[in-house]
Design a protein around this motif. Structure first.
Motif, PDB file in Angstrom:
ATOM      1  N   LYS A   1      -6.416  10.842  -0.951  1.00 43.06           N
ATOM      2  CA  LYS A   1      -6.521   9.369   0.311  1.00 43.06           C
ATOM      3  C   LYS A   1      -6.079   9.106   0.879  1.00 43.06           C
ATOM      4  N   THR A   2      -6.655   8.595   2.344  1.00 43.89           N
ATOM      5  CA  THR A   2      -5.159   8.181   3.231  1.00 43.89           C
ATOM      6  C   THR A   2      -5.430   6.807   3.655  1.00 43.89           C
ATOM      7  N   ILE A   3      -3.774   6.689   3.605  1.00 40.21           N
ATOM      8  CA  ILE A   3      -3.195   5.134   4.060  1.00 40.21           C
ATOM      9  C   ILE A   3      -2.615   5.072   4.804  1.00 40.21           C
ATOM     10  N   MET A   4      -2.627   4.191   5.326  1.00 39.39           N
ATOM     11  CA  MET A   4      -2.452   3.762   6.750  1.00 39.39           C
ATOM     12  C   MET A   4      -0.427   3.509   7.290  1.00 39.39           C
ATOM     13  N   TRP A   5       0.272   4.086   7.200  1.00 41.36           N
ATOM     14  CA  TRP A   5       1.887   3.336   7.127  1.00 41.36           C
ATOM     15  C   TRP A   5       2.571   4.115   8.518  1.00 41.36           C
ATOM     16  N   GLN A   6       3.033   2.317   8.720  1.00 37.41           N
ATOM     17  CA  GLN A   6       3.794   1.975  10.347  1.00 37.41           C
ATOM     18  C   GLN A   6       2.772   3.247  11.346  1.00 37.41           C
ATOM     19  N   GLY A   7       1.308   2.419  11.571  1.00 38.58           N
ATOM     20  CA  GLY A   7       0.391   2.593  12.447  1.00 38.58           C
ATOM     21  C   GLY A   7       0.187   4.596  11.673  1.00 38.58           C
ATOM     22  N   LYS A   8       0.653   5.147  11.054  1.00 35.90           N
ATOM     23  CA  LYS A   8       0.122   6.763  11.175  1.00 35.90           C
ATOM     24  C   LYS A   8      -0.600   6.779   9.657  1.00 35.90           C
ATOM     25  N   PRO A   9      -0.929   7.926  10.066  1.00 36.55           N
ATOM     26  CA  PRO A   9      -2.019   8.101   8.298  1.00 36.55           C
ATOM     27  C   PRO A   9      -1.130   8.477   7.665  1.00 36.55           C
ATOM     28  N   VAL A  10      -1.953   8.562   6.500  1.00 43.32           N
ATOM     29  CA  VAL A  10      -0.496   9.141   4.896  1.00 43.32           C
ATOM     30  C   VAL A  10      -1.427  10.047   4.479  1.00 43.32           C
ATOM     31  N   PHE A  11      -1.288  10.915   3.928  1.00 39.87           N
ATOM     32  CA  PHE A  11      -1.541  12.057   2.876  1.00 39.87           C
ATOM     33  C   PHE A  11      -2.155  11.852   1.558  1.00 39.87           C
ATOM     34  N   VAL A  12      -2.155  11.537   0.320  1.00 41.23           N
ATOM     35  CA  VAL A  12      -1.558  11.003  -0.971  1.00 41.23           C
ATOM     36  C   VAL A  12      -2.748  12.165  -0.917  1.00 41.23           C
ATOM     37  N   ARG A  13      -2.205  13.660  -2.028  1.00 44.15           N
ATOM     38  CA  ARG A  13      -3.023  14.501  -2.868  1.00 44.15           C
ATOM     39  C   ARG A  13      -2.911  14.307  -4.046  1.00 44.15           C
ATOM     40  N   HIS A  14      -3.887  14.185  -5.196  1.00 46.07           N
ATOM     41  CA  HIS A  14      -4.302  14.652  -6.211  1.00 46.07           C
ATOM     42  C   HIS A  14      -4.293  15.729  -6.734  1.00 46.07           C
ATOM     43  N   ARG A  15      -3.292  16.313  -6.125  1.00 43.77           N
ATOM     44  CA  ARG A  15      -3.505  18.510  -6.458  1.00 43.77           C
ATOM     45  C   ARG A  15      -3.717  18.798  -7.961  1.00 43.77           C
ATOM     46  N   THR A  16      -4.720  19.859  -7.637  1.00 41.20           N
ATOM     47  CA  THR A  16      -5.752  20.518  -9.218  1.00 41.20           C
ATOM     48  C   THR A  16      -4.065  21.025  -9.546  1.00 41.20           C
ATOM     49  N   GLU A  17      -4.582  22.090 -10.809  1.00 39.90           N
ATOM     50  CA  GLU A  17      -2.910  23.111 -11.534  1.00 39.90           C
ATOM     51  C   GLU A  17      -2.929  24.365 -10.578  1.00 39.90           C
ATOM     52  N   GLU A  18      -3.769  24.497 -10.059  1.00 39.71           N
ATOM     53  CA  GLU A  18      -3.822  25.563  -9.198  1.00 39.71           C
ATOM     54  C   GLU A  18      -3.184  25.309  -8.489  1.00 39.71           C
ATOM     55  N   GLU A  19      -3.772  24.390  -7.626  1.00 39.59           N
ATOM     56  CA  GLU A  19      -3.261  24.036  -6.370  1.00 39.59           C
ATOM     57  C   GLU A  19      -1.860  24.265  -6.439  1.00 39.59           C
ATOM     58  N   ILE A  20      -1.662  23.474  -7.111  1.00 37.27           N
ATOM     59  CA  ILE A  20       0.167  23.430  -7.672  1.00 37.27           C
ATOM     60  C   ILE A  20       1.076  24.854  -7.809  1.00 37.27           C
ATOM     61  N   LYS A  21      -0.099  25.566  -8.170  1.00 42.43           N
ATOM     62  CA  LYS A  21       0.532  26.662  -8.577  1.00 42.43           C
ATOM     63  C   LYS A  21       0.413  27.493  -7.144  1.00 42.43           C
ATOM     64  N   MET A  22      -0.447  27.946  -6.563  1.00 39.72           N
ATOM     65  CA  MET A  22      -0.194  28.094  -4.714  1.00 39.72           C
ATOM     66  C   MET A  22       0.811  27.851  -4.243  1.00 39.72           C
ATOM     67  N   ALA A  23       1.498  26.947  -4.266  1.00 35.30           N
ATOM     68  CA  ALA A  23       2.117  26.346  -3.382  1.00 35.30           C
ATOM     69  C   ALA A  23       3.226  26.765  -3.962  1.00 35.30           C
ATOM     70  N   GLU A  24       3.423  26.650  -5.300  1.00 34.94           N
ATOM     71  CA  GLU A  24       4.618  27.058  -6.199  1.00 34.94           C
ATOM     72  C   GLU A  24       5.017  28.936  -5.476  1.00 34.94           C
ATOM     73  N   ALA A  25       4.400  29.152  -5.253  1.00 29.76           N
ATOM     74  CA  ALA A  25       4.137  31.031  -5.966  1.00 29.76           C
ATOM     75  C   ALA A  25       4.580  31.504  -4.543  1.00 29.76           C
ATOM     76  N   VAL A  26       4.530  30.368  -3.567  1.00 33.49           N
ATOM     77  CA  VAL A  26       4.961  31.114  -2.243  1.00 33.49           C
ATOM     78  C   VAL A  26       6.505  31.419  -1.988  1.00 33.49           C
ATOM     79  N   GLU A  27       6.377  32.438  -1.755  1.00 38.65           N
ATOM     80  CA  GLU A  27       8.303  33.232  -0.985  1.00 38.65           C
ATOM     81  C   GLU A  27       8.382  32.642  -0.066  1.00 38.65           C
TER      82      GLU A  27
END
Lengths: 190, 519, 256
Positions: free
Chosen positions: A76-102
């Motif tokens: 979801k994109t939220i307007m905060w101080q005139g800028k977009p803020v991304f709020v992303r509900h991540r899947t298990e797979e996405e979390i794993k991908m993010a954590e696995a990075v060196e």
């Protein structure tokens, strides 16, 4: 402000008394200059300060967002101080991908843990750190770049599922705004 | 400016710039060593003070413009946002709105000085006229600026004043008004153009001020004695003598200004301007800002039409005045012809006025529908005429002595004139029908009834005559005084006032004064 | 007619018949109150403002809007952030932007919201009040001459019976200090109407005093900083003027 040039046709000899007068005049002139400089600076301040964000602007500096309606994998994109803020509900797979990075292999070395408070929620400022465009990738159908996060169409920066810069000209990861979870379904940004 | 030989500067950077653009040489010449009469009094501070106010207005105005929204729906809110939410916005707004008043205070004192000491006389006529141009531009800027907060007084003041243009015969109503307003009434189109002009005009003023100062530096300053400096013993270099004196005067003026800004910011304004503009409701009593009041009184003083009889009479009187008062010796007419002219002109004018008051007489060509100049247009002409007279002042007063110090009659005339401007200002602030003094003539019982507000109970045939001195009559009397100062008194004094003997030089006069004070 | 007037004027000059100054004002002079905020060092009385705000909320706000005052501004009354948030949350507002489905929706008010208006627009307000528009109170003290005293006078100046010979129509009330005296607002306050928790007397005079304290602040929220800044500025300028005078005198002392 040199006033020491004797401009009158005064021919009286300079006595000791006069010399004393000279010093006092110099001191008073110095004092007057000081008053002038300080007064000018003090008068300039309200003019300059008025250009800072006004109270009504600052009052909108925090927003509360209900995140209960965002399904996994969506964002979801939220307007905060005139800028977009991304709020992303991540899947298990996405979390794993993010954590696995060196971390050491990254341009801007940050682990996923440093970037999230709760792993399933990634909250970032949606402004590309290169030149300020808004990256695409909020919808499932969007191009999300080579790393499954966001892709900035302006100059081709690729962000991963933790919002970190992986490829392209952007120098830094997507910024994390100050936020807190008020409860499980509400966050306050700012 | 700044041409001619240069002395050069020791500082290499200054010298580098100055040899290419002699701006430092110019500053040195015009503000450093510039020979200035040594006998200025404190009245001579107000030029510098007016300059300081102009700069204050421009600087605060630019910052305010960054926060203001010129839209009828948003203007009032944006001004309130400035006072409530913008950092220090309350201060900037108070500085700007009271600054207008203090700019006018400085300029009015500056103008008074110019008149009292005859600074408008040759060779400084153009300098004076440029000053009148600045004054007119200031009035336009201030009037337009007062519209911007879009309160009730903004809207209705603007409505009343722009309606003046509808008085212009043939084109006013149909062409000029719509062009001025950009619509059928004061509305969004008017507000946006007023904002644009309010931003532009101060810079135009600044440019004319530059010309004003340029002209001043060609002729040099006048002084309280009104005689020209004859040599270096009569003058002082501008810096440090007058820079420091001006600086001190400026700070004293700022104390007064600060007192209003911080302790009485709304004292000079009108409470109705804190009510958002409403085109459906007119405030009960519309008054302009105080600095316009004398002119507003003159505008309202013309309550009668100018019919052909009056115009013909005034025309004959004008011929008489030019021939017998302005000229030292009549050129075309004999004395007998002059008396005939005076009687005929005066008679026609009075007859025309009576015919206008007594429409029941039904004199041809006096009905208000077929007069060449209606009361409304007459008011507009009188108001602009009252300022226009300032332009021709150097020629109305052709007396060889400048300063009122050496012209006792002129001095009284100027003081009476100044008083009349104050009275007009007061009259402008009051409702036209306000009664100051009333007297009841006739049946004593009936008079008592009127005093107690029971006029209905008076028997028919016993109505007393009530005489009242109301505000309009005051305004008319002092408008007449205002105009006669310029058109009659000054030309007459130019002819007949002998004046006192002038001192031989500024230097001697100053020395004599010092000795007198020391003795 | 005109000539006759001129002639009679001259006669008057000779006989001097009773001449009287016509009084300019209308109605009795408005009594001056003793305010904590008057004078060069005046400050607002926070407790009085809080009580005044309570009166506004419980009484005035049913008809009068205060669109230019925001809940966040209540900080000046001595409330803390949490208290302000709670006060705001007692009200609901229609969000400025529609929700994701495009519908307008109501939400609890936030400190960043303005005071909630009792009516949707001016027409609704007029319709509900017999054609008279209750003015917005955000600037009421500045928008009336001698504002604080006038409004106190107005709130306490109702007379049950108009003076002899005067009549008041239905839906109008006689008020000593209102210009024209016939006011469409019913007497809004009476003794004991609003309960105070701090033991302040619950009288009409006290209510009027407190609510005016609150309204004066609403009109002029920067009064305290304005006056304290002014004091510093003027002291600075006085010292500067003294120094400049001495510099000027010294420089001019060698002029003969």
């Amino acid at each position: 402000m040199s006033a020491d040039t004797d401009t009158t046709n005064d021919n009286t000899p300079h006595s000791a008394h006069d010399a004393e007068g000279e010093t006092r005049r110099d001191f008073m002139q110095l004092l007057a200059s000081a008053f002038g400089v300080i007064g000018g600076a003090l008068a300039a301040w309200p003019l300059i300060n008025s250009l800072n964000p006004a109270k009504d602007t600052l009052a909108l500096a925090t927003v509360e967002v209900d995140i209960s309606g965002i399904p996994k994998g969506e964002a979801k994109t939220i307007m905060w101080q005139g800028k977009p803020v991304f709020v992303r509900h991540r899947t298990e797979e996405e979390i794993k991908m993010a954590e696995a990075v060196e971390v050491q292999s990254l341009t801007d070395k940050q682990s996923d843990k440093e970037r999230v408070q709760r792993p399933e929620w990634l909250i970032t400022v949606g402004v590309c750190t290169h030149l300020g465009c808004v990256p695409v990738g909020q919808k499932m159908t969007d191009t999300r770049g080579d790393y499954g996060g966001w892709f900035c169409p302006c100059h081709g920066s690729h962000y991963d599922t933790s919002g970190r810069i992986r490829k392209g000209p952007a120098p830094k990861n997507l910024a994390i705004p100050p936020y807190e979870f008020i409860n499980d379904t509400t966050i306050r940004i700012g | 400016m700044g041409h001619g030989p240069r002395d050069g500067f020791d500082n290499p950077i200054i010298e580098w710039v100055d040899s290419r653009l002699p701006i430092f040489t110019m500053m040195q010449k015009e503000y450093g060593v510039f020979p200035t009469p040594r006998n200025f009094n404190w009245f001579w501070n107000f030029g510098a003070i007016a300059m300081f106010m102009l700069i204050t207005m421009i600087v605060t105005g630019i910052v305010l413009a960054m926060h203001y929204t010129a839209d009828t729906k948003l203007a009032f809110d944006s001004v309130e946002r400035i006072t409530r939410d913008v950092n220090g916005g309350w201060l900037l707004r108070n500085l700007h709105m009271n600054g207008a008043s203090f700019f006018f205070i400085a300029v009015y004192i500056h103008m008074f000085r110019g008149i009292y000491y005859g600074s408008y006389k040759g060779p400084r006529e153009l300098l004076w006229i440029l000053g009148v141009v600045i004054f007119l531009l200031m009035m336009a800027t201030a009037f337009i600026g007062y519209v911007l907060p879009w309160g009730q007084m903004s809207l209705w003041g603007a409505t009343v004043i722009t309606n003046l243009f509808s008085a212009i015969p043939f084109v006013g109503e149909e062409y000029i008004m719509p062009l001025l307003l950009g619509g059928f009434s004061i509305d969004n189109a008017t507000l946006t153009r007023f904002f644009a002009l309010h931003y532009l005009l101060p810079f135009v003023i600044f440019a004319v001020v530059f010309l004003h100062i340029w002209a001043l530096h060609v002729t040099g300053s006048n002084n309280p004695l009104g005689i020209e400096p004859k040599g270096p013993q009569d003058t002082l270099p501008f810096h440090p003598y007058y820079t420091m004196k001006d600086f001190f005067g400026m700070i004293v003026f700022m104390i007064l200004y600060a007192w209003f800004v911080f302790y009485a910011p709304d004292a000079l304004g009108h409470p109705d301007n804190y009510i958002p503009a409403n085109p459906l409701v007119t405030p009960p009593h519309i008054v302009p800002e105080w600095y316009f009041l004398p002119f507003y009184a003159i505008l309202r003083a013309i309550t009668f039409n100018f019919n052909l009889f009056m115009l013909a009479g005034l025309g004959l009187l004008a011929v008489f005045m030019v021939e017998f008062i302005w000229r030292y010796k009549p050129k075309y007419l004999s004395g007998a012809q002059g008396i005939l002219l005076l009687v005929a002109g005066g008679g026609l004018a009075v007859f025309g006025l009576l015919a206008d008051f007594n429409q029941t007489w039904a004199i041809p060509m006096t009905a208000s529908t077929d007069v060449p100049i209606s009361a409304k247009f007459g008011g507009v002409l009188a108001m602009f005429g009252s300022i226009g007279l300032l332009v021709v002042l150097p020629w109305l007063d052709s007396h060889p002595i400048r300063s009122a110090r050496f012209r006792p009659l002129f001095r009284v005339a100027v003081l009476v004139f100044t008083l009349s401007v104050f009275v007009l200002g007061y009259a402008g602030s009051q409702p036209s029908d306000k009664v100051y003094l009333s007297a009841c003539l006739g049946d004593a019982q009936a008079c008592e009834a009127i005093e107690h507000g029971n006029a209905d109970h008076i028997e028919a045939g016993h109505e007393p005559t009530v005489l009242a001195l109301d505000n309009t009559m005051i305004a008319q009397a002092f408008t007449a005084l205002y105009f006669s100062f310029f058109l009659i008194i000054l030309p007459l004094l130019s002819r007949f006032e002998k004046g006192r003997e002038l001192p031989t030089s500024i230097h001697e006069a100053v020395l004599a004064k010092k000795q007198k004070a020391g003795a | 007619m005109f000539i006759r007037n001129v002639l009679t004027t001259l006669i008057i000059g000779l006989t001097s018949v009773s001449a009287a100054f016509a009084s300019g004002g209308d109605g009795p002079a408005i009594p001056s109150q003793d305010w904590s905020f008057s004078g060069a060092f005046g400050t607002y009385d926070k407790a009085a403002m809080q009580r005044g705000y309570k009166i506004y909320r419980e009484v005035c706000a049913s008809c009068h809007a205060m669109k230019r005052v925001y809940f966040r501004n209540l900080e000046a009354l001595g409330y803390n952030e949490a208290q302000i948030k709670n006060i705001a949350a007692e009200y609901t507002v229609i969000n400025k932007e529609p929700n994701d489905e495009g519908d307008m929706f109501e939400r609890p008010a936030l400190p960043s919201d303005a005071f909630i208006s009792p009516f949707a627009n001016d027409n609704a307000a007029k319709y509900a009040n017999g054609g008279a528009l209750p003015p917005d109170l955000s600037l009421i003290v500045k928008a009336r001459g001698n504002g604080s005293n006038y409004i106190t006078g107005l709130l306490t100046g109702y007379e049950e019976h108009p003076p002899h010979g005067q009549e008041v129509a239905d839906g109008q009330y006689w008020n000593t200090y209102f210009p024209g005296h016939k006011l469409s607002m019913a007497p809004p306050l009476m003794d004991g109407q609003v309960s105070y928790e701090d033991g302040t007397p619950e009288t009409l005079d006290q209510y009027a005093h407190d609510v005016v304290q609150f309204l004066t602040w609403a009109s002029d929220p920067h009064m305290e900083i304005r006056k304290s800044t002014g004091f510093k500025v003027i002291v600075f300028l006085l010292m500067f003027a003294g120094v400049m005078l001495s510099v000027k005198r010294k420089i001019w002392s060698d002029v003969h």
